[in-house]
Design an enzyme around this catalytic site. Structure first.
Site, PDB file in Angstrom:
ATOM      1  CE1 TYR A 211      -1.861  -6.719  -6.668  1.00 29.62           C
ATOM      2  CE2 TYR A 211      -0.398  -8.570  -7.045  1.00 29.62           C
ATOM      3  CZ  TYR A 211      -0.724  -7.410  -6.361  1.00 29.62           C
ATOM      4  OH  TYR A 211       0.109  -6.952  -5.378  1.00 29.62           O
TER       5      TYR A 211
ATOM      6  CG  HIS B 175      -2.370 -10.022  -1.109  1.00 28.81           C
ATOM      7  ND1 HIS B 175      -2.857 -10.039  -2.393  1.00 28.81           N
ATOM      8  CD2 HIS B 175      -1.206  -9.347  -1.191  1.00 28.81           C
ATOM      9  CE1 HIS B 175      -2.027  -9.400  -3.191  1.00 28.81           C
ATOM     10  NE2 HIS B 175      -1.020  -8.966  -2.489  1.00 28.81           N
TER      11      HIS B 175
END
Length: 293
Positions: free
Chosen positions: A66, A124
């Site tokens: 991100y 992730h």
């Protein structure tokens, strides 16, 4: 259930503590963040994180993917809080899977966020195949031993991925899963994964607990919210807390960030929890848990 407050924490298997409510930080380039602050994306993310800290949140969830580690790190540095008071998370992205790549990613993240350590580093998603997944885990275990992170865990792992990792750990791979992070809300039933994790005393984090806002107009949320004098978002966060999760709601708007913390003065009755037990399985984002690799 035990009385929760904004200061409540859960004990991790590693012995460290994680705040019961966190702040999920999204993409710095997110249109909502930019419009909310009329600023450059990075600056907006820093301001949003600063607002979260100002209202009492002490748990910041970021990710390499991100591109938000740097502004989060700046907000933490500029706050008047001692670093030990803040629980700061990052995540290893799919393109950095494997031992060497994950090692590089960890060191890069520490530099990017200007931190001496993270409180939690997660994988992730379970992409890249078994060798890469276990290699990344080895790098996390090593980083934990070196003091680069206090706790380690996974995100978006299906039960077959979790069992693969558990077998590796018990077979001598080392480490322990402190946290499992998933998209969790009443319209995404991951009860099988949640049961697997909670039966092992692994903390379950809920990202997108507001289902990206896509369900806030559901009549059931409106009726429950009216009963308690709360917004649909507050009902969803409270549901998550009572499920035993650590919710990570996202918002860039100061008023909503504050609103998302105002969830400790009421408790959903069993009948209302049952109403939110929809059994539906509708991800609002990706769903790597079903990846067969």
């Amino acid at each position: 259930m035990a009385n929760l407050t904004l200061q409540s924490k859960h004990k991790l298997l590693s012995g460290h503590e994680i705040p019961a409510l966190g702040y999920g930080v999204g993409y710095p380039a997110d249109r909502v963040i930019t419009e909310a602050y009329v600023n450059s994306p990075s600056s907006a993310t820093e301001k949003a994180t600063t607002e979260a800290l100002n209202v009492g949140l002490r748990h910041v969830d970021s990710a390499i993917m991100y591109r938000n580690e740097k502004p989060c790190g700046k907000a933490i540095q500029k706050s008047e809080l001692d670093r030990s008071e803040i629980f700061f998370t990052t995540k290893i992205p799919p393109e950095a899977m494997g031992y060497e790549s994950t090692k590089r990613a960890i060191n890069s993240s520490l530099r990017e966020a200007a931190q001496d350590y993270f409180d939690l580093i997660l994988i992730h998603a379970p992409y890249g195949g078994k060798k890469a997944r276990l290699g990344s885990w080895d790098a996390l275990v090593e980083a934990q031993k070196e003091g680069k992170t206090k706790a380690i865990g996974v995100s978006n792992y299906g039960i077959h991925h979790l069992e693969e990792l558990e077998n590796y750990i018990h077979g001598g791979g080392g480490g322990q899963i402190d946290v499992g992070q998933y998209e969790l809300h009443p319209w995404l039933d991951h009860s099988d994964i949640v049961e697997w994790l909670q039966s092992r005393n692994i903390i379950v984090e809920a990202y997108s607990p507001l289902a990206h806002g896509s369900r806030l107009r559901e009549p059931v949320l409106g009726s429950i919210g009216k009963k308690y004098g709360k917004t649909p978002a507050q009902v969803l966060i409270r549901w998550s807390l009572q499920m035993g999760f650590v919710p990570l709601p996202k918002s860039a708007t100061p008023q909503r960030i504050r609103e998302n913390t105002d969830v400790f003065d009421f408790e959903l009755a069993e009948e209302d929890m049952n109403l939110l037990d929809t059994g539906e399985y509708e991800p609002t984002d990706w769903d790597p848990t079903v990846d067969s690799d």
